[in-house]
Design an enzyme around this catalytic site. Structure first.
Site, PDB file in Angstrom:
ATOM      1  N   CYS A 242       8.586  56.448  28.898  1.00  0.00           N
ATOM      2  CA  CYS A 242       8.803  57.024  30.219  1.00  0.00           C
ATOM      3  C   CYS A 242       7.508  57.628  30.752  1.00  0.00           C
ATOM      4  CB  CYS A 242       9.906  58.075  30.161  1.00  0.00           C
ATOM      5  SG  CYS A 242      10.213  58.829  31.764  1.00  0.00           S
TER       6      CYS A 242
ATOM      7  N   CYS B 289       7.830  60.827  32.736  1.00  0.00           N
ATOM      8  CA  CYS B 289       8.079  62.067  31.975  1.00  0.00           C
ATOM      9  C   CYS B 289       6.811  62.538  31.284  1.00  0.00           C
ATOM     10  CB  CYS B 289       9.109  61.868  30.864  1.00  0.00           C
ATOM     11  SG  CYS B 289      10.354  60.665  31.182  1.00  0.00           S
ATOM     12  N   ASP B 290       6.065  61.600  30.723  1.00  0.00           N
ATOM     13  CA  ASP B 290       4.984  61.993  29.807  1.00  0.00           C
ATOM     14  C   ASP B 290       3.576  61.745  30.334  1.00  0.00           C
ATOM     15  OD1 ASP B 290       6.981  62.683  28.029  1.00  0.00           O
ATOM     16  OD2 ASP B 290       7.068  60.678  27.160  1.00  0.00           O
TER      17      ASP B 290
END
Ligand code: NDP
Length: 310
Positions: free
Chosen positions: A137, A140-141
């Site tokens: 992701c 997200c990261d």
């Protein structure tokens, strides 16, 4: 001690499909019970901005949107519980379900909205560095890799979207594509080709993710289709090679397609088992949008309501 509870509607899964089914069934006074599962709020909780869900003209973050839909379901009395369904028996009605290995529930109907999860390549080194440089992701990261070099695997819309997103944060992005072309839409392809710090490596596969336990990922060993191998130096390794539906729990009991998605009667949420309905990504390999999942949660709730009235 085992406790038995009886419910009318049991909803399994808590993405936009599950929560929407909970809104509709609670407003219909069916007192639904929903189990949120491993990832409460579903895949949208790992997204940043959602700009295409009608009703949010300025956009909204994925987690905020899920919190809103959740609150809306609670407002009408839906029981939203944390817990994981560990066993289901759909062979006769009422259906039997086990939560967290011990709590038993008897339910007149089931709405399955367990969603889908990201796929991984299956390399040992990839599993070793998961959370230490390996991620599925980017939204997200990606933040952790600002001004660093990273790689994205895949040639579809997700891979292109994640590569362009990462290119806005990172110094350089390698896009590792196993075929000599991208599968993504023309618009997404153009974005990739017009982004200076993305290098597309066509006809490449990953042999190994390199690094050490202290520092995490430091590179990847790639093999070109002509057999030559070379290393790239990267700090982040992102997978964007598609998703698989979360249907392991139902295998052998409910009709699935070749990829494991739940089969439904076209235009409805009805599965091959009367009283069992499916909604959202668990039955949809094509659209996979928050709005389509929410819509299909509504359809499941209405189908379920009609079934219970019969
Ligand atoms: P796709 O299935 O479309 O693409 C998966 C990509 O990963 C393909 O390029 C595939 O390669 C590659 N791949 C699969 N397995 C491996 C492997 N083991 N090793 C290397 N590469 C691999 O998945 P997406 O998640 O990209 O998209 C799913 C759906 O969602 C699509 O319909 C897409 O259009 C849609 N979507 C739309 C968006 C938008 O409109 N903004 C954004 C994101 C997704 P190959 O081509 O060789 O099979």
């Amino acid at each position: 001690m085992t406790t038995m509870e009886k419910v009318k509607v049991l909803i399994i899964g808590s993405g936009p499909a599950g929560y929407t089914a909970a809104i509709y069934t609670s407003r219909a006074n069916l007192q639904p019970v929903l189990y949120e599962g491993i990832e409460p709020g579903g895949q949208l909780t790992t997204t940043t901005e959602v700009e295409n869900f009608p009703g949010y003209p300025e956009g909204i973050s994925g987690p905020e949107m899920m919190a809103d839909i959740r609150r809306q379901a609670e407002r009408f009395g839906a029981e939203l519980r944390s817990g994981i369904i560990t066993r289901v028996d759909l062979s006769s009605r009422p259906f039997h379900v086990v939560v967290d290995g011990d709590k038993e529930i008897e339910t007149e109907s089931v709405i399955i909205s367990t969603g889908a999860s990201a796929k991984y390549l299956g390399l040992e080194s990839e599993a070793r560095f998961r959370g230490q440089g390996v991620s599925a992701c980017a939204t997200c990261d990606g933040f952790f890799y600002r001004k660093k070099d990273v790689a994205v695997v895949g040639g579809g819309d997700t891979a292109c979207e994640e590569a362009t997103y990462l290119a806005s944060l990172c110094r350089k992005v390698y896009l590792i594509v196993r075929k000599p072309f991208l599968r993504a839409s023309k618009a997404m392809q153009e974005r990739v080709f017009n982004t200076e710090n993305i290098e597309v490596l066509f006809e490449h596969n990953t042999v190994e993710v390199l690094g050490d336990d202290m520092m995490g990922v430091s590179g990847a060993l790639l093999r070109k289709n002509d057999g030559t191998e070379h290393k790239i130096d990267i700090s982040g390794f992102f997978l964007a090679i598609g998703h698989h539906p979360n249907t392991e729990l139902f295998a052998g009991q409910i009709e699935l397609d070749a990829e494991g998605y739940i089969k439904t009667v076209p235009g409805t949420s009805r599965t091959n088992i009367e009283g069992v309905f499916a909604a959202g990504d668990v039955k949809d390999p094509h659209y996979r949008q928050a709005i389509t999942a929410a819509g299909s949660g509504c359809i499941a709730a209405l189908d379920c309501e009609r079934f219970l009235l019969k």
